[in-house]
Enzyme design. Structure first.
Site, mmCIF file in Angstrom:
data_model
loop_
_atom_site.group_PDB
_atom_site.id
_atom_site.type_symbol
_atom_site.label_atom_id
_atom_site.label_comp_id
_atom_site.label_asym_id
_atom_site.label_seq_id
_atom_site.Cartn_x
_atom_site.Cartn_y
_atom_site.Cartn_z
ATOM 1 N N TRP A 65 0.699 -1.143 -0.044
ATOM 2 C CA TRP A 65 0.048 0.241 -0.031
ATOM 3 C C TRP A 65 0.777 1.270 -0.063
ATOM 4 C CZ3 TRP A 65 -1.886 2.588 5.059
ATOM 5 C CH2 TRP A 65 -1.013 2.361 6.216
ATOM 6 N N ASP A 66 1.937 1.234 0.363
ATOM 7 C CA ASP A 66 3.158 2.149 0.247
ATOM 8 C C ASP A 66 2.959 2.918 -0.876
ATOM 9 O OD1 ASP A 66 3.873 0.235 2.086
ATOM 10 O OD2 ASP A 66 6.037 0.528 2.073
ATOM 11 N N GLU B 3 0.423 -2.974 12.841
ATOM 12 C CA GLU B 3 0.568 -4.515 12.302
ATOM 13 C C GLU B 3 0.874 -5.033 13.742
ATOM 14 O OE1 GLU B 3 3.514 -4.432 9.462
ATOM 15 O OE2 GLU B 3 1.932 -4.394 7.886
ATOM 16 N N LYS C 189 2.691 -0.359 16.339
ATOM 17 C CA LYS C 189 3.737 -0.125 15.415
ATOM 18 C C LYS C 189 3.759 1.329 14.908
ATOM 19 C CE LYS C 189 5.970 -2.937 12.035
ATOM 20 N NZ LYS C 189 5.637 -3.976 10.945
ATOM 21 N N GLN C 190 2.693 1.468 14.549
ATOM 22 C CA GLN C 190 2.661 2.853 13.468
ATOM 23 C C GLN C 190 1.302 3.423 13.539
ATOM 24 O OE1 GLN C 190 3.065 -0.570 10.561
ATOM 25 N NE2 GLN C 190 2.323 0.996 9.088
HETATM 26 O O1 IFM Z 1 3.475 -1.558 4.091
HETATM 27 C C1 IFM Z 1 4.540 -1.325 4.994
HETATM 28 C C2 IFM Z 1 3.754 -1.870 6.401
HETATM 29 O O2 IFM Z 1 2.787 -0.702 6.575
HETATM 30 C C3 IFM Z 1 4.463 -1.729 7.554
HETATM 31 N N1 IFM Z 1 5.751 -2.918 7.533
HETATM 32 C C4 IFM Z 1 6.483 -2.545 6.081
HETATM 33 C C5 IFM Z 1 5.793 -2.280 4.992
HETATM 34 C C6 IFM Z 1 6.338 -2.097 3.525
HETATM 35 O O3 IFM Z 1 7.089 -0.838 3.706
#
Ligand code: IFM
Length: 757
Positions: A336-337, A476, A576-577
């Site tokens: 999705w990046d 995640e 995590k984010q």
């Molecule tokens: O898409 C990301 C995910 O959100 C977090 N882990 C790494 C992936 C790739 O950059």
């Protein structure tokens, strides 16, 4: 003439070889070559990749971006000793990537262990003008005595992806006294790669060739007098094909013809043409900042440079890997990046590239439909990780636990379904910024309705309302939850827009309309509490909180997993984010400042920022909340993910999403660009460290130029464009300046301000 910055590799350091090999990798969207040194170092990972060239090395492997035969390595012997900077003494060192023309240069003065001094210079670039072309020069100057010099270089097909060999060597050949050609094929026979190289020395030498153990090599030996420079020029043409319309011989002969035409022009002329292409590029996307720290300009140039170098703008069948074309991290897969972190840059600078990236998803719909069908759902479930085919490529298992021998299942492919709505979000963003009706009528609406259909089938009815169960949101560290707010809201947005655009484009489908209307009425959108905090999912708020300060200090390193198992982390309020904050960022119409601030204040202390996708989004949301200094701190931290001092942060490639976020942080954060209900808004507020910000911006076929300082905004537009500036509706035509305090106008063209008519 734009004054584009350079990126320096400050010193030769065996610890940071791979970091700089990633950061300074040269590329053009077609190919990427890691910035490894010509001479060999045990821990240095060489890499050359072609966008979209994936292959699976074995039954238990996944498709990965193939590390191609190496062309950069040069084995140099000086008076019979192999040259290595690990021995002798470095007397002076300069290495830089010049963003203006894409040239990587190194100049070293070195004293050998037996006391002889040499200057070693090297230069190389990957052409932005002719995509399969790369060129290098390598020069040696004995400084205090004549020296016996031997050089060996060629095409080294012993290169692997960490031991996984993808290519068969089909043939190797030498032509005349200078040219080499290797023909390789992926082991499944699907892709042929032809690497042709011409190696020419500036002086007469003893020259010979060898082909042994997958190495096709050209050797030169000569004696160079003191003070004279001998230069090896190597021009390389890297061609590949899937379709076998031409015979192998013709394809290889054509490649040799291309090589010869380039090599005849020579390094400098080739560089000049590539530099011109970069100049054109910079004119349309350079972000200029006058800042207290020059590092900030370097970060912005770094971002734009890599965003160009990583993007296969020439071919809509491929998309952008999570590490671009700079390394093997994440096996070169697409996440999705691309839609959420990388597409905005293209959308507002080269919308045609954004269109191609979306067409990649459209071309891969079959794989997404198949994944949905296999799981019992309708519509299109895009793979969490994809490569060339659009099928799911997420490895089934993560790293092995070497104590138990057990492998941890990767859950993302099973449950990180928000990617479906992320793609739909990008389709809407593309249409809003371009009004490309032709795209929307065809690819756009197909993507919107197929993804909406997925959500309508994916939802579960619970006491009359629709819920989405067993998902992983962007965070995640929290797996298999019900009603992740990000997912539910984005699914709603996805279905609402499918319906809206169907109606707007006069497409009637009564069955779809009825189902979508019902879905929108009944899908559960987790509600904010009295303070404005939205629960991340059904159970998140009931989980215990722990002090994360020690882990936040090491953000990005996932040190929490050294102390707790994943299952334990899942049972605590640990992100995590960005998750709800990510939602606030993506749907600005839905959340006002006060709500964004409430979520930021609640979730940020619970977020470790172990993903490189986290800090920049917090920065943009902080900027929108008016916390400009906080936003700046996040922006700087985001830039430091690659550019900071950690010698190993980027060993396996740069962080593509974080690179996109450097651009986004400036434009969507400090310039305050938002698209609200399809309309352009700017609400600039620069951090104290920035005095001026200037950038080009494409908006609905008009190329704007925006300059912001602490007091005013100047917009240059060749045609009338309306937008909302600091909350007021303005129309710009020509060059106009608005002062922040009173909106008084200094007008070259005509301008109107006020409420939107
Ligand atoms: O898409 C990301 C995910 O959100 C977090 N882990 C790494 C992936 C790739 O950059």
């Amino acid at each position: 003439m734009l004054n584009i910055s350079v990126l320096n590799d400050p010193a030769f350091c065996s610890q940071s070889l791979n970091k700089y090999a990633s950061l300074m990798a040269c590329g053009n969207g077609y190919m990427g070559i890691r910035a490894t040194h010509e001479e060999e170092y045990t821990h240095q990972t060489r890499g050359m990749y072609l966008a979209g060239l994936y292959h699976r090395a074995g039954r238990h492997e996944t498709n990965e971006l193939v590390n191609l035969p190496d062309i950069i390595g040069i084995s140099l012997q000086l008076n019979g000793e192999y040259f290595s900077l690990l021995s002798g003494e470095i007397l002076s060192w300069e290495r830089q990537l010049n963003f203006a023309n894409g040239e990587l240069t190194r100049s070293v003065n070195w004293r050998s262990p037996d006391g002889a001094c040499f200057r070693i210079d090297s230069r190389r670039f990957v052409s932005l003008d002719q995509l399969p072309l790369t060129a290098m020069q390598f020069s040696i100057t004995p400084l205090d005595n004549a020296a016996k010099i031997s050089l060996a270089t060629g095409i080294d097909a012993t290169q692997t992806n960490s031991g996984r060999q993808h290519l068969d060597e089909i043939s190797v050949r030498v032509f005349d006294q200078h040219s080499l050609q290797g023909v390789y094929e992926t082991q499944d026979g699907a892709i042929e790669i032809v690497i042709s190289a011409r190696c020419q020395l500036s002086q007469e030498s003893e020259c010979s060739f060898s082909a042994k153990n997958r190495r096709l090599t050209c050797h030169h030996a000569l004696t160079v007098p003191q003070g004279q420079t001998v230069t090896l020029e190597k021009i390389v043409w890297v061609a590949h094909r899937r379709d076998k319309a031409l015979s192998s011989e013709t394809f290889a002969r054509n490649a040799l013809g291309e090589l010869n035409a380039c090599a005849d022009r020579g390094y400098s002329a080739l560089l000049h043409r590539s530099a011109r292409a970069w100049q054109t590029r910079w004119n349309t996307c350079r972000v200029e900042v006058m800042a207290e720290a020059y590092q900030d300009q370097i970060a912005l140039d770094y971002a734009v440079w890599h965003l160009t170098a990583m993007t296969p703008a020439h071919d809509e069948r491929i998309s952008i890997a999570a590490k671009g074309l700079t390394g093997e991290g994440y096996k070169g897969h697409v996440f999705w990046d691309t839609e959420i972190f990388l597409l905005p840059f293209h959308l507002f600078t080269h919308p045609q590239t954004a269109r191609r990236l979306l067409r990649y998803r459209w071309l891969n719909l079959a794989g997404a439909r198949e994944k949905a069908r296999r799981n019992g759902w309708p519509g299109a479930l895009f793979p969490w990780e994809s490569a060339a085919s659009g099928r799911e490529e997420t490895p089934e298992f993560a790293a092995i636990n070497i104590r138990t021998g057990l492998r941890q299942k990767v859950a993302s492919a099973l449950a990180e379904h928000h990617i479906v709505a992320d793609i739909a979000w990008a389709v809407v963003a593309y249409w809003q910024a371009t009004h490309d009706d032709a795209f929307m009528r065809n690819e756009g609406l197909t993507l919107l309705t197929e993804t909406a259909t997925f959500w309508m089938g994916r939802a579960t009815e619970v006491s009359g309302r629709l819920e989405i169960h067993d998902v992983i949101g962007p965070d995640e560290y929290t797996e298999h939850v019900n009603n992740n707010a990000y997912t539910n809201y984005l699914a709603h947005y996805n279905v609402a827009n499918a319906l809206k655009f169907m109606q707007q484009f006069g497409l009637q489908d009564n069955g779809f309309t009825e189902k979508a209307t019902d879905f929108l009425a009944r899908i559960w959108l987790p509600e904010a509490d009295e303070n404005g905090v939205i629960p991340q999912d059904d159970t998140f708020l009931s989980k215990p909180v722990i002090d994360l300060s020690q882990y936040k200090k090491d953000a990005g390193k996932q040190t929490i997993l050294l102390d707790y198992s994943r299952a334990e982390v899942n049972e605590m309020q640990i992100l995590k984010q960005a998750d709800v904050v990510m939602l606030n960022y993506l749907l600005p119409e839905r959340f006002d400042r006060q709500q964004c601030r409430a979520n930021m204040n609640f979730y940020e202390p619970r977020t470790i920022h172990d993903s490189s996708l986290s800090k920049a989004i917090h920065g943009i949301v902080a900027a929108r909340c008016g916390d400009t200094q906080k936003a700046y701190r996040f922006w700087r931290d985001g830039a430091d993910i690659d550019l900071g001092s950690d010698p190993h942060s980027s060993d396996e490639g740069i962080h593509a999403a974080a690179t996109g976020a450097i651009w986004s942080g400036a434009i969507q954060g400090f310039a305050g660009l938002q698209v609200l209900n399809g309309e352009l808004h700017l609400s600039p507020a620069l951090p104290l460290q920035w005095h001026r910000l200037t950038f080009p911006l494409q908006w609905q076929q008009t190329q704007l130029r925006v300059t912001i300082d602490s007091e005013s905004v100047t917009i240059d537009s060749p045609a009338p464009v309306s937008l909302t500036l600091w909350g007021q509706w303005v129309t710009v035509n020509g060059q106009q300046t608005w002062r922040r305090n009173d909106f008084s106008l200094s007008v070259n063209g005509t301008a109107t301000t006020g409420d939107k008519p």
